[in-house]
Scaffold this motif. Structure first.
Motif, mmCIF file in Angstrom:
data_model
loop_
_atom_site.group_PDB
_atom_site.id
_atom_site.type_symbol
_atom_site.label_atom_id
_atom_site.label_comp_id
_atom_site.label_asym_id
_atom_site.label_seq_id
_atom_site.Cartn_x
_atom_site.Cartn_y
_atom_site.Cartn_z
ATOM 1 N N ALA A 70 -0.577 7.957 1.722
ATOM 2 C CA ALA A 70 -1.873 8.072 1.211
ATOM 3 C C ALA A 70 -2.960 7.279 2.265
ATOM 4 O O ALA A 70 -3.867 7.794 2.604
ATOM 5 C CB ALA A 70 -1.997 7.759 -0.162
ATOM 6 N N GLU A 71 -2.485 6.183 2.472
ATOM 7 C CA GLU A 71 -3.316 5.246 3.431
ATOM 8 C C GLU A 71 -3.468 6.012 4.777
ATOM 9 O O GLU A 71 -4.609 6.041 5.387
ATOM 10 C CB GLU A 71 -2.877 3.844 3.510
ATOM 11 N N THR B 298 0.775 -1.392 -0.109
ATOM 12 C CA THR B 298 0.193 -0.153 -0.098
ATOM 13 C C THR B 298 0.823 1.217 0.005
ATOM 14 O O THR B 298 2.124 1.228 0.348
ATOM 15 C CB THR B 298 -1.012 0.011 1.377
ATOM 16 N N GLU C 70 -3.098 9.300 5.564
ATOM 17 C CA GLU C 70 -4.320 10.329 5.557
ATOM 18 C C GLU C 70 -5.487 9.878 5.556
ATOM 19 O O GLU C 70 -6.378 10.605 5.969
ATOM 20 C CB GLU C 70 -3.748 11.018 4.320
ATOM 21 N N GLU C 71 -5.793 8.831 4.656
ATOM 22 C CA GLU C 71 -7.291 8.243 4.713
ATOM 23 C C GLU C 71 -7.662 7.866 5.995
ATOM 24 O O GLU C 71 -8.937 8.280 6.488
ATOM 25 C CB GLU C 71 -7.230 7.119 3.913
ATOM 26 N N GLN D 51 -13.462 0.910 7.308
ATOM 27 C CA GLN D 51 -14.516 1.114 6.302
ATOM 28 C C GLN D 51 -15.627 -0.017 6.548
ATOM 29 O O GLN D 51 -16.755 0.268 6.481
ATOM 30 C CB GLN D 51 -13.863 0.846 4.853
ATOM 31 N N ARG E 27 -8.419 10.936 8.095
ATOM 32 C CA ARG E 27 -9.698 11.765 7.816
ATOM 33 C C ARG E 27 -10.874 10.954 8.337
ATOM 34 O O ARG E 27 -11.927 11.442 8.783
ATOM 35 C CB ARG E 27 -9.583 11.540 6.165
ATOM 36 N N PHE E 28 -10.632 9.596 8.378
ATOM 37 C CA PHE E 28 -11.911 8.762 9.013
ATOM 38 C C PHE E 28 -12.179 9.034 10.638
ATOM 39 O O PHE E 28 -13.363 9.750 10.666
ATOM 40 C CB PHE E 28 -11.444 7.112 9.213
ATOM 41 N N ILE F 19 -7.137 0.584 6.790
ATOM 42 C CA ILE F 19 -8.341 1.263 6.335
ATOM 43 C C ILE F 19 -9.423 0.303 6.214
ATOM 44 O O ILE F 19 -10.742 0.797 6.490
ATOM 45 C CB ILE F 19 -8.191 2.335 5.272
#
Length: 303
Positions: free
Chosen positions: A14-15, A10, A17-18, A277, A21-22, A273
């Motif tokens: 980027a992960e 991965t 940051e995701e 999710q 954000r969650f 992540i």
């Protein structure tokens, strides 16, 4: 990048940051993850070798380790995710190993202040002594793995240790369900015998008790200190292996104050992540997510 080519790679930045954000979207200060693995490096490598071999513990599925990196990199990444407290779930598979692991855990906790000091145990002579020593050294959570250890959690050898942990109010994350592959002593019945003797034991049933989800929901309904962790549950991977029964979802929603986020980081075959999710996809709402991903763990460990 995370991974080594044998794991699922991965983009770490980027992960991360995701993930941030969650929890920011939920108004949280971060995440509390009660089921992460840090171990002596040679032990961790042996665990990874096992998963590479597609053995019984993988349910016969390919299980690429997503975060197969050095310890310092794994620590940096979980912190970048915004996990403000995590654990060092470690477990013995034979007598004489638990006390050595607990010694390592003392040092790891001392140099890793955001890790909840984690210890373990095994049914063997002297277990009461070293559990007491671990508590005196500051252990805040224990890990028990009935499947890997191949022992009866209701063994008389463990009874004094369970009594100590019950009296101390120390949580025990316990892999006792029969997933991904059953063991001689997995399933709800042995745990029911433990709880009958120690009804205030703070057991955190790993993986939601997969695949005996409803049986362990029953135990949580009967015993007010029993909790469940979400480790791998509801992800596409786990749903292929042992789907959570749809009829039990309302019960899970109602039990939101005793469900804790767990992920199995770093030993998961998909990005971190996806666990978050999957929980959001249940549709239980933001209050439930806030409780599971942070507030329940923060309250349990007094963060």
């Amino acid at each position: 990048m995370t991974g080594t080519g044998t794991g699922a790679e991965t983009d770490a930045g980027a992960e991360a940051e995701e993930v941030r954000r969650f929890w920011r979207r939920l108004g949280l200060p971060g995440i509390v993850d009660v089921h992460t693995h840090f171990m002596p490096e040679r032990v961790m490598r042996k665990v990874w070798d096992y998963f590479d071999g597609v053995g019984p513990m993988t349910g016969g599925l390919e299980w690429p380790i997503t975060y197969r990196t050095e310890e310092v990199e794994r620590l940096a990444l979980i912190r970048e995710f915004g996990v403000r407290a995590f654990t060092a779930m470690l477990y013995p598979h034979k007598p004489g190993m638990a006390q050595w692991l607990n010694g390592w855990a003392v040092d790891f906790a001392a140099r890793t202040p955001d890790c909840l000091h984690t210890s373990t145990l095994f049914p063997e002579p002297g277990v009461e002594t070293y559990v007491r020593e671990a508590l005196d050294a500051g252990a805040r959570v224990f890990k028990a793995h009935v499947q890997v250890g191949a022992y009866d959690p209701a063994s008389e050898l463990l009874d004094p240790a369970w009594g100590l942990l019950s009296e101390a109010g120390t949580p025990i994350v316990i892999h006792c369900g029969s997933g991904p592959a059953p063991g001689k002593h997995t399933g709800p019945e042995p745990i029911a015998r433990v709880l009958a003797r120690h009804p205030r034991l703070r057991l955190v049933v790993a993986h939601m008790g997969m695949p005996e989800y409803e049986d362990f929901l029953d135990l949580a309904g009967r015993y007010g200190e029993v909790r469940l962790d979400t480790t791998m549950a509801f992800t596409d991977f786990a749903e292929r292996l042992a789907p959570f029964p749809r009829r039990a979802l309302p019960r899970l929603a109602d039990l939101g104050d005793r469900v804790l986020l767990g992920t199995d980081f770093p030993n998961i075959p998909y990005p971190y992540i996806r666990q978050l999710q999957a929980l959001e996809g249940l549709g239980f709402g933001e209050d439930w997510l806030r409780a599971v991903c942070h507030d329940n763990g923060a309250r349990l460990f007094g963060l």
